[in-house]
Enzyme design. Structure first.
Site, PDB file in Angstrom:
ATOM      1  N   ALA A  35      -5.220   7.889   3.772  1.00  0.00           N
ATOM      2  CA  ALA A  35      -4.525   9.186   3.792  1.00  0.00           C
ATOM      3  C   ALA A  35      -5.112  10.158   2.762  1.00  0.00           C
ATOM      4  O   ALA A  35      -4.728  11.325   2.735  1.00  0.00           O
ATOM      5  CB  ALA A  35      -3.042   8.972   3.523  1.00  0.00           C
ATOM      6  N   THR A 126       1.164  -7.842  -5.110  1.00  0.00           N
ATOM      7  CA  THR A 126       1.049  -7.785  -6.568  1.00  0.00           C
ATOM      8  C   THR A 126       1.938  -8.812  -7.268  1.00  0.00           C
ATOM      9  O   THR A 126       2.997  -9.185  -6.741  1.00  0.00           O
ATOM     10  CB  THR A 126       1.440  -6.360  -7.052  1.00  0.00           C
ATOM     11  OG1 THR A 126       1.592  -6.363  -8.457  1.00  0.00           O
ATOM     12  CG2 THR A 126       2.757  -5.895  -6.446  1.00  0.00           C
ATOM     13  N   ASP A 127       1.533  -9.201  -8.456  1.00  0.00           N
ATOM     14  CA  ASP A 127       2.370 -10.109  -9.257  1.00  0.00           C
ATOM     15  C   ASP A 127       3.702  -9.464  -9.656  1.00  0.00           C
ATOM     16  O   ASP A 127       4.659 -10.155  -9.993  1.00  0.00           O
ATOM     17  CB  ASP A 127       1.620 -10.592 -10.515  1.00  0.00           C
ATOM     18  CG  ASP A 127       1.164  -9.489 -11.465  1.00  0.00           C
ATOM     19  OD1 ASP A 127       1.389  -8.293 -11.165  1.00  0.00           O
ATOM     20  OD2 ASP A 127       0.561  -9.818 -12.503  1.00  0.00           O
ATOM     21  N   GLU A 128       3.749  -8.100  -9.603  1.00  0.00           N
ATOM     22  CA  GLU A 128       4.964  -7.408 -10.061  1.00  0.00           C
ATOM     23  C   GLU A 128       6.177  -7.724  -9.204  1.00  0.00           C
ATOM     24  O   GLU A 128       7.308  -7.503  -9.635  1.00  0.00           O
ATOM     25  CB  GLU A 128       4.736  -5.894 -10.105  1.00  0.00           C
ATOM     26  CG  GLU A 128       3.636  -5.513 -11.043  1.00  0.00           C
ATOM     27  CD  GLU A 128       3.729  -4.091 -11.573  1.00  0.00           C
ATOM     28  OE1 GLU A 128       4.734  -3.415 -11.349  1.00  0.00           O
ATOM     29  OE2 GLU A 128       2.762  -3.668 -12.227  1.00  0.00           O
ATOM     30  N   TYR A 151       8.388   0.824  -7.672  1.00  0.00           N
ATOM     31  CA  TYR A 151       7.100   0.390  -7.099  1.00  0.00           C
ATOM     32  C   TYR A 151       7.167  -1.070  -6.673  1.00  0.00           C
ATOM     33  O   TYR A 151       6.855  -1.421  -5.533  1.00  0.00           O
ATOM     34  CB  TYR A 151       5.965   0.587  -8.116  1.00  0.00           C
ATOM     35  CG  TYR A 151       4.715  -0.218  -7.771  1.00  0.00           C
ATOM     36  CD1 TYR A 151       3.938   0.105  -6.665  1.00  0.00           C
ATOM     37  CD2 TYR A 151       4.335  -1.322  -8.550  1.00  0.00           C
ATOM     38  CE1 TYR A 151       2.815  -0.645  -6.333  1.00  0.00           C
ATOM     39  CE2 TYR A 151       3.212  -2.071  -8.225  1.00  0.00           C
ATOM     40  CZ  TYR A 151       2.450  -1.727  -7.113  1.00  0.00           C
ATOM     41  OH  TYR A 151       1.338  -2.474  -6.779  1.00  0.00           O
ATOM     42  N   LYS A 155       6.886  -2.925  -2.967  1.00  0.00           N
ATOM     43  CA  LYS A 155       5.903  -3.970  -2.618  1.00  0.00           C
ATOM     44  C   LYS A 155       6.625  -5.243  -2.193  1.00  0.00           C
ATOM     45  O   LYS A 155       6.214  -5.921  -1.246  1.00  0.00           O
ATOM     46  CB  LYS A 155       4.970  -4.261  -3.802  1.00  0.00           C
ATOM     47  CG  LYS A 155       4.012  -3.155  -4.168  1.00  0.00           C
ATOM     48  CD  LYS A 155       3.013  -2.800  -3.071  1.00  0.00           C
ATOM     49  CE  LYS A 155       1.938  -3.839  -2.889  1.00  0.00           C
ATOM     50  NZ  LYS A 155       0.900  -3.384  -1.900  1.00  0.00           N
TER      51      LYS A 155
END
Ligand code: NAD
Ligand code: DAU
Length: 337
Positions: A35, A126-128, A151, A155
């Site tokens: 995008a 992601t690890d988050e 965020y 995810k």
């Protein structure tokens, strides 16, 4: 027949590294759907833009008609999804684009895989999504998901959708979850490039809170090689953790950068903490090491030296990404420091 892979978000930091690497090393064709948000930069792909095995399409993964038509037109047989809003601080300012791209966009891709009976979708996560750790322990693939920022919640939503599609429809999909990446072409809103560029200009280095939050750093090249390993040999329906075995406090990372640049620690400016700031991340990478024989190859000292050199050697890239929009964001986040 060689794979035709739809790479989404390929003009960003990690996606562009993946495309540059894969076109050099593998016999596949790549269609890149991006995008071109503030984080997407065609300059990242200049070195391969004329490669006959590469096609760029400007558009969003939220556009189901476009995604389907690309897959049909180019005979795409698999998808690797890098496209995302990726910056925690921006998600604190406004979470909507995060849900729209990260959750709803991923849903569109999963539906396309089902409808067109594609061979595989690898979802880059992601690890988050695991939340935060105390002083000890590491995240494994069975650590419960417990995101703390808008965020990471977006995810985690996308990961849960992938899992639901695998279980409900038998969608051929898998997930990688990686720790903090660093390396060339990273947008200077993230810790390492921001600190390098500020230090080069003798500007204050804004460190959140006490600076003792810990991240597990991995070079972006190692991450991309791990993604390819999982794409080739991972088991559908599985999650694979990826990490650099390199836990460092933020203040140690910043001091390392200052040392390399011969700049004084007095440039460090401790500022108000990030709301909901995760204290520590650390990845257990036994599964990918044992099952798929992948290990990170970069050592942080060498990786950071090369990365700093890249930012010094590429002032045009740095100036071009620091547009008006970037300056507005910087002012809103850090004030007039
Ligand atoms: P980035 O912000 O540098 O790049 C994201 C790319 O996605 C940009 O090119 C942007 O234009 C594109 N994009 C955004 N919305 C889109 C949409 N709706 N449709 C199509 N393209 C869109 O991010 P990054 O650091 O390269 O991260 C890539 C992926 O890896 C993300 O999914 C992120 O969550 C994940 N990840 C990042 C890290 C890290 O340390 N950077 C670590 C683990 C996982
Ligand atoms: O862990 C993987 C994640 O790493 C990815 O999923 C995200 O897309 C990526 O942005 C990154 O998230 P972090 O929040 O960990 O990265 P960031 O570079 O924003 O911050 C790293 C650490 O440095 C974090 O503890 C916050 C701190 N920090 C960051 C900035 C931008 C500061 O102290 N000062 C800053 O100005």
């Amino acid at each position: 027949m060689n794979d035709v892979i739809l790479v989404t978000g390929g003009a960003g930091f990690i996606g562009s590294c993946f495309i540059r690497h894969i076109l050099k090393t593998e016999e596949v064709s790549i269609v890149n759907l991006d995008a071109l948000t503030y984080a997407g930069n065609p300059e990242n792909l200049k070195s391969i833009e004329k490669n006959p095995k590469y096609t760029f399409v400007h558009g969003s993964i939220q556009d189901a008609k476009l995604v389907k038509s690309i897959c049909e037109k180019y005979n795409v047989n698999s998808i690797i999804n890098f496209a995302a809003e990726s910056h925690v601080d921006r998600s604190i300012m406004n979470a909507h684009p995060f849900i729209e791209t990260n959750a709803l966009g991923t849903l569109v891709l999963l539906e396309t895989v089902n409808e067109l009976k594609l061979k595989l979708m690898l979802h880059v996560s992601t690890d988050e999504v695991y939340g935060t750790l105390g002083k000890s322990g590491k995240f494994t693939e069975i650590t419960p998901i417990a995101p703390n920022s808008p965020y990471s919640a977006s995810k985690a939503s996308s990961d849960l959708l992938v899992n639901a599609f695998v279980n409900t429809f038998g969608t051929p999909a898998l997930i990688t979850r990686c720790s903090n990446n660093y390396g060339p072409y990273q947008f200077p809103e993230k810790l390492i490039p921001l600190m390098i560029l500020n230090a080069l200009e003798d500007k204050p280095l804004p460190v959140y809170g006490d600076g003792l939050n810990v991240r597990d750093w991995i070079h972006v090249q190692d991450h991309c090689e791990a993604i390819w390993t999982v794409y080739k040999n991972g088991e559908q329906g599985q999650v694979y953790n990826i990490g650099g075995n390199c836990e460092l406090t933020n203040v140690d990372v910043v001091k390392t950068i200052l040392d390399h640049l011969n700049k004084p620690d007095s440039l460090i400016n401790f500022i108000k903490d990030r709301p909901g700031h995760d204290r520590r991340y650390a990845m257990d990478i036994e599964k990918i090491s044992y099952e798929l024989d992948w290990e990170p190859r970069y050592n942080f000292e060498l990786g950071i030296e090369e990365t700093i050199k890249w930012y010094i050697d590429n002032p045009n890239w740095c100036n071009n990404v620091r547009t008006g929009a970037y300056r507005d964001y910087y002012k809103k986040q850090y004030g007039e420091i």
